[in-house]
Design a protein around this motif. Structure first.
Motif, PDB file in Angstrom:
ATOM      1  N   HIS A  65       5.433  28.737  32.890  1.00 26.07           N
ATOM      2  CA  HIS A  65       4.742  27.616  33.517  1.00 26.07           C
ATOM      3  C   HIS A  65       5.381  27.277  34.866  1.00 26.07           C
ATOM      4  O   HIS A  65       6.490  27.711  35.170  1.00 26.07           O
ATOM      5  CB  HIS A  65       4.720  26.392  32.593  1.00 26.07           C
ATOM      6  CG  HIS A  65       6.086  25.774  32.397  1.00 26.07           C
ATOM      7  ND1 HIS A  65       6.945  26.207  31.401  1.00 26.07           N
ATOM      8  CD2 HIS A  65       6.724  24.772  33.057  1.00 26.07           C
ATOM      9  CE1 HIS A  65       8.061  25.489  31.467  1.00 26.07           C
ATOM     10  NE2 HIS A  65       7.946  24.619  32.447  1.00 26.07           N
ATOM     11  N   LEU A  66       4.649  26.518  35.661  1.00 24.31           N
ATOM     12  CA  LEU A  66       5.100  26.113  36.991  1.00 24.31           C
ATOM     13  C   LEU A  66       5.846  24.796  36.919  1.00 24.31           C
ATOM     14  O   LEU A  66       5.474  23.902  36.154  1.00 24.31           O
ATOM     15  CB  LEU A  66       3.895  25.954  37.923  1.00 24.31           C
ATOM     16  CG  LEU A  66       3.105  27.239  38.227  1.00 24.31           C
ATOM     17  CD1 LEU A  66       1.796  26.892  38.900  1.00 24.31           C
ATOM     18  CD2 LEU A  66       3.917  28.162  39.106  1.00 24.31           C
ATOM     19  N   SER A  67       6.913  24.691  37.700  1.00 28.07           N
ATOM     20  CA  SER A  67       7.660  23.444  37.785  1.00 28.07           C
ATOM     21  C   SER A  67       7.945  23.148  39.262  1.00 28.07           C
ATOM     22  O   SER A  67       8.379  24.026  40.005  1.00 28.07           O
ATOM     23  CB  SER A  67       8.977  23.555  37.004  1.00 28.07           C
ATOM     24  OG  SER A  67       9.724  22.361  37.110  1.00 28.07           O
ATOM     25  N   PRO A  68       7.651  21.921  39.731  1.00 32.50           N
ATOM     26  CA  PRO A  68       7.052  20.819  38.975  1.00 32.50           C
ATOM     27  C   PRO A  68       5.598  21.119  38.613  1.00 32.50           C
ATOM     28  O   PRO A  68       5.032  22.081  39.095  1.00 32.50           O
ATOM     29  CB  PRO A  68       7.133  19.631  39.949  1.00 32.50           C
ATOM     30  CG  PRO A  68       7.133  20.292  41.289  1.00 32.50           C
ATOM     31  CD  PRO A  68       7.905  21.566  41.135  1.00 32.50           C
ATOM     32  N   LEU A  69       4.985  20.259  37.778  1.00 30.31           N
ATOM     33  CA  LEU A  69       3.628  20.469  37.292  1.00 30.31           C
ATOM     34  C   LEU A  69       2.672  20.616  38.473  1.00 30.31           C
ATOM     35  O   LEU A  69       2.541  19.718  39.295  1.00 30.31           O
ATOM     36  CB  LEU A  69       3.208  19.291  36.406  1.00 30.31           C
ATOM     37  CG  LEU A  69       1.900  19.428  35.644  1.00 30.31           C
ATOM     38  CD1 LEU A  69       1.985  18.635  34.356  1.00 30.31           C
ATOM     39  CD2 LEU A  69       0.712  18.969  36.456  1.00 30.31           C
ATOM     40  N   THR A  70       2.036  21.814  38.591  1.00 32.72           N
ATOM     41  CA  THR A  70       1.135  22.133  39.692  1.00 32.72           C
ATOM     42  C   THR A  70      -0.050  22.922  39.156  1.00 32.72           C
ATOM     43  O   THR A  70       0.122  23.779  38.292  1.00 32.72           O
ATOM     44  CB  THR A  70       1.856  22.982  40.762  1.00 32.72           C
ATOM     45  OG1 THR A  70       3.061  22.311  41.154  1.00 32.72           O
ATOM     46  CG2 THR A  70       0.971  23.196  41.978  1.00 32.72           C
ATOM     47  N   SER A  71      -1.245  22.646  39.654  1.00 31.99           N
ATOM     48  CA  SER A  71      -2.436  23.365  39.201  1.00 31.99           C
ATOM     49  C   SER A  71      -2.362  24.830  39.617  1.00 31.99           C
ATOM     50  O   SER A  71      -1.987  25.158  40.742  1.00 31.99           O
ATOM     51  CB  SER A  71      -3.693  22.724  39.771  1.00 31.99           C
ATOM     52  OG  SER A  71      -4.828  23.513  39.459  1.00 31.99           O
ATOM     53  N   ALA A  72      -2.722  25.727  38.681  1.00 28.82           N
ATOM     54  CA  ALA A  72      -2.732  27.162  38.961  1.00 28.82           C
ATOM     55  C   ALA A  72      -4.144  27.714  39.014  1.00 28.82           C
ATOM     56  O   ALA A  72      -4.340  28.930  38.995  1.00 28.82           O
ATOM     57  CB  ALA A  72      -1.922  27.904  37.884  1.00 28.82           C
ATOM     58  N   GLY A 117      -0.456  23.744  35.164  1.00 31.32           N
ATOM     59  CA  GLY A 117       0.545  24.731  35.553  1.00 31.32           C
ATOM     60  C   GLY A 117       0.984  25.650  34.428  1.00 31.32           C
ATOM     61  O   GLY A 117       1.914  26.422  34.595  1.00 31.32           O
ATOM     62  N   ASN A 118       0.290  25.602  33.277  1.00 35.58           N
ATOM     63  CA  ASN A 118       0.646  26.464  32.148  1.00 35.58           C
ATOM     64  C   ASN A 118      -0.073  27.807  32.311  1.00 35.58           C
ATOM     65  O   ASN A 118      -1.298  27.886  32.212  1.00 35.58           O
ATOM     66  CB  ASN A 118       0.223  25.795  30.839  1.00 35.58           C
ATOM     67  CG  ASN A 118       0.638  26.618  29.620  1.00 35.58           C
ATOM     68  OD1 ASN A 118       1.254  27.682  29.750  1.00 35.58           O
ATOM     69  ND2 ASN A 118       0.308  26.134  28.439  1.00 35.58           N
ATOM     70  N   ILE A 119       0.682  28.875  32.583  1.00 28.02           N
ATOM     71  CA  ILE A 119       0.086  30.206  32.756  1.00 28.02           C
ATOM     72  C   ILE A 119       0.614  31.154  31.685  1.00 28.02           C
ATOM     73  O   ILE A 119       0.722  32.367  31.893  1.00 28.02           O
ATOM     74  CB  ILE A 119       0.373  30.751  34.164  1.00 28.02           C
ATOM     75  CG1 ILE A 119       1.891  30.842  34.424  1.00 28.02           C
ATOM     76  CG2 ILE A 119      -0.294  29.896  35.221  1.00 28.02           C
ATOM     77  CD1 ILE A 119       2.222  31.489  35.767  1.00 28.02           C
ATOM     78  N   SER A 120       0.965  30.606  30.510  1.00 26.15           N
ATOM     79  CA  SER A 120       1.460  31.419  29.398  1.00 26.15           C
ATOM     80  C   SER A 120       0.386  32.409  28.955  1.00 26.15           C
ATOM     81  O   SER A 120      -0.818  32.158  29.065  1.00 26.15           O
ATOM     82  CB  SER A 120       1.853  30.526  28.227  1.00 26.15           C
ATOM     83  OG  SER A 120       2.847  29.606  28.609  1.00 26.15           O
ATOM     84  N   LEU A 121       0.829  33.577  28.424  1.00 20.08           N
ATOM     85  CA  LEU A 121      -0.078  34.628  27.981  1.00 20.08           C
ATOM     86  C   LEU A 121      -0.140  34.638  26.458  1.00 20.08           C
ATOM     87  O   LEU A 121       0.894  34.658  25.787  1.00 20.08           O
ATOM     88  CB  LEU A 121       0.396  35.999  28.483  1.00 20.08           C
ATOM     89  CG  LEU A 121      -0.500  37.179  28.114  1.00 20.08           C
ATOM     90  CD1 LEU A 121      -1.795  37.133  28.926  1.00 20.08           C
ATOM     91  CD2 LEU A 121       0.207  38.504  28.350  1.00 20.08           C
ATOM     92  N   LEU A 122      -1.355  34.639  25.901  1.00 21.60           N
ATOM     93  CA  LEU A 122      -1.566  34.774  24.464  1.00 21.60           C
ATOM     94  C   LEU A 122      -1.910  36.230  24.172  1.00 21.60           C
ATOM     95  O   LEU A 122      -2.886  36.769  24.702  1.00 21.60           O
ATOM     96  CB  LEU A 122      -2.706  33.856  24.001  1.00 21.60           C
ATOM     97  CG  LEU A 122      -3.143  34.026  22.534  1.00 21.60           C
ATOM     98  CD1 LEU A 122      -1.990  33.697  21.591  1.00 21.60           C
ATOM     99  CD2 LEU A 122      -4.348  33.157  22.224  1.00 21.60           C
ATOM    100  N   LEU A 123      -1.073  36.882  23.333  1.00 28.32           N
ATOM    101  CA  LEU A 123      -1.284  38.271  22.941  1.00 28.32           C
ATOM    102  C   LEU A 123      -1.594  38.302  21.459  1.00 28.32           C
ATOM    103  O   LEU A 123      -0.765  37.906  20.636  1.00 28.32           O
ATOM    104  CB  LEU A 123      -0.027  39.104  23.264  1.00 28.32           C
ATOM    105  CG  LEU A 123      -0.057  40.588  22.844  1.00 28.32           C
ATOM    106  CD1 LEU A 123      -1.233  41.301  23.478  1.00 28.32           C
ATOM    107  CD2 LEU A 123       1.249  41.270  23.225  1.00 28.32           C
ATOM    108  N   ASN A 124      -2.801  38.749  21.103  1.00 30.05           N
ATOM    109  CA  ASN A 124      -3.234  38.759  19.714  1.00 30.05           C
ATOM    110  C   ASN A 124      -2.915  40.090  19.049  1.00 30.05           C
ATOM    111  O   ASN A 124      -2.907  41.138  19.686  1.00 30.05           O
ATOM    112  CB  ASN A 124      -4.753  38.507  19.620  1.00 30.05           C
ATOM    113  CG  ASN A 124      -5.151  37.177  20.207  1.00 30.05           C
ATOM    114  OD1 ASN A 124      -5.814  37.116  21.211  1.00 30.05           O
ATOM    115  ND2 ASN A 124      -4.724  36.097  19.579  1.00 30.05           N
TER     116      ASN A 124
END
Length: 537
Positions: A65-72, A117-124
């Motif tokens: 995620h981005l810090s500080p909170l920023t739109s991605a 700012g959350n750009i985490s990846l979900l891998l199923n």
């Protein structure tokens, strides 16, 4: 739908005369957005310092995620395995998503969390072969940063299986095996008291050629009087798990203490009689099946018809399910948002100087269709017409709007009626308008309806749900926001959006397509105060 900062400020300024409270809200919104833009240089990615651990077959989140909170939302987000930058697992570029072959439908980001700012990846459905170091990369304008996230995958193998390799009168040789472990497991034998049998010989864990999972085997020789309670244990210290199997004693193990003839009589004769009974039963079963088949033969046609009816029912059920899903995900745009978009309506007319020679335009330049040559001399003078008009479309049956736009937000509507084929969108100002593919990379963003299919016009077309086909099409252009969006006006719902980088003036673009004689009209935009009665799209 997104509106740019300039128009957000303009809208707020226009409404601030309504009172001090609204003025304060508008000012606060503007300051928050300005501060977010000014802090781009201070942004940094944050990932966990420790490896992410999961089990094969499970779903896992690789945090970033981005810090500080920023739109991605407007950033380029790239997830790739270390050393494979050019072949990313997942690529998000201004709303356009690309997934690597073999990962389709298995990788995604949390779209609703991008604003935070959350750009985490979900891998199923993780596989053991997918362990390793992954890179999380985000870029925006001149800012770019990437950090590694280590993924460790464990897999628990099969229950150990004990088998007898050799049966001697004094001792027995046993073998124990287990497959599909990761990482490497260990194996040992224990006696009835739980003490390890040190005489066992355990082979080094092996991997199948080209595979990543391990199998392990161990051998042991033990006296007949020590068999009771013998257990094979396979375990993985890394996983903190173990599995075991205990040897089950049967009468056959003790038959070795009898004379050979007694052993043969007690074992071979019952087996022979058993096989004889099985053979007789099988022959009887075949006879019964033949009789039943002949009896039911007249019903075969009926069974075939019933199967065809079942297949037809399944197909119709799938169609209804698809439409239900479409109804669930495509919702009517709220009247408040629709009214805000209609506020940006512009007066669009056709530019005769760009029209293909076969197109006939009305006197007010708001209606067009394919014309018919009534005199032979018209056909003979086509080449002369093309020579005298530098900017005409010579080969593509198209026409541009009279006015182009190089900034701002604009909206217009096109009346398509019952036309069987059309192409509508936006074209970038260019000197070259013929012998060019009208794709986004060449400055043309449009959707079309042809051969009863609604789709985007690009190298790899996206086929859109035919239920969204409009009789009146709304086109919304946000120059600074780099977005072009199409709407079904009657149902007030979204059809498709393009995202791109605009560097030149943009013009409304119309193509009636060949062989369609119905008129294509520029429709005046009307502000609608009441909700649509058409329901969901």
């Amino acid at each position: 739908m997104r509106l740019n900062l300039g128009h957000l400020h303009h809208t707020c300024h226009r409404r601030c005369i309504m009172g001090p409270l609204i003025r304060q809200v508008c000012l606060s919104t503007f300051l928050i957005f300005f501060n977010a833009c000014s802090s781009v240089a201070d942004m940094q990615l944050v990932v966990p310092p420790d490896p992410v651990v999961t089990s094969a077959g499970h779903d896992v989140i690789l945090p970033c995620h981005l810090s500080p909170l920023t739109s991605a939302v407007d950033m380029e987000i790239r997830w790739f395995k270390e050393g494979e930058f050019a072949n990313p697992l997942y690529l998000y570029d201004g709303g356009k998503v690309t997934e690597r072959k073999g990962y389709e439908g298995r990788v995604s980001v949390f779209t609703q969390e991008l604003e935070k700012g959350n750009i985490s990846l979900l891998l199923n459905n993780v596989m053991a072969s997918e362990r390793g170091s992954y890179k999380c990369q985000a870029s925006y304008l001149d800012w770019i940063q990437e950090l590694p996230v280590v993924l460790q995958v464990k897999q628990q193998g099969s229950v150990p299986r004990i088998s007898m390799r050799k049966h001697h009168r004094v001792f027995i040789q046993l073998s124990c095996s287990s497959e599909n472990w990761y990482p490497e497991p260990d194996m040992l034998w224990t006696d009835s008291s739980g003490k390890e049998i040190t005489s066992a010989e355990t082979e080094r864990p092996k991997q199948k050629e080209g595979g990543v999972l391990y199998s392990i085997t161990s051998h042991m020789r033990i006296r007949n009087d020590q068999l009771e309670g013998v257990t094979c244990v396979v375990m993985s210290e890394y996983q903190g798990t173990k599995m075991e199997s205990t040897l089950q004693m049967t009468e056959e193990f003790y038959m070795s203490s009898l004379p050979d003839r007694v052993y043969i009589s007690a074992f071979v004769i019952p087996v022979f009689l058993g096989l004889l009974c099985i053979t007789a039963s099988v022959l009887s079963l075949f006879h019964q099946r033949r009789v039943v088949r002949e009896t039911l033969k007249p019903l075969d046609d009926m069974n075939t018809k019933l199967k065809a009816m079942d297949q037809d029912l399944i197909k119709k059920t799938e169609e209804l399910t698809y439409k239900d899903k479409l109804m669930g995900i495509t919702e009517t745009i709220p009247d408040s948002v629709w009214s805000l978009m209609v506020d940006h309506a512009v007066d669009v007319t056709f530019d005769p100087d760009t029209a293909h020679v076969k197109l006939s335009l009305s006197d007010d330049n708001r209606r067009l269709k394919f014309g018919e040559f009534k005199e032979k001399k018209d056909c003979e003078n086509i080449k002369e017409k093309c020579k005298g008009t530098k900017h005409k479309f010579k080969f593509n049956q198209c026409v541009l709007g009279m006015e182009g736009y190089e900034k701002g937000t604009h909206y217009w509507e096109v009346d398509l009626g019952k036309k069987t084929q059309w192409s509508v969108g936006i074209a970038q100002d260019t000197e070259k308008r013929d012998n060019i593919q009208m794709y986004p990379e060449n400055g043309f963003w449009s959707i079309c309806y042809k051969d009863k299919e609604l789709k985007t016009v690009e190298q790899s077309s996206t086929f859109l749900p035919i239920e969204l086909k409009p009789e009146k099409l709304g086109v919304f252009m946000d120059y600074e926001g780099r977005q072009i969006t199409f709407f079904n006006v009657e149902k007030k719902c979204h059809i498709h959006s393009f995202y791109g980088m605009f560097t030149k003036k943009l013009y409304p673009f119309f193509g009636p397509l060949i062989d369609c004689k119905e008129e294509l009209k520029i429709s005046p935009v009307v502000q609608r105060d009441k909700p649509s009665t058409s329901g969901n799209c």
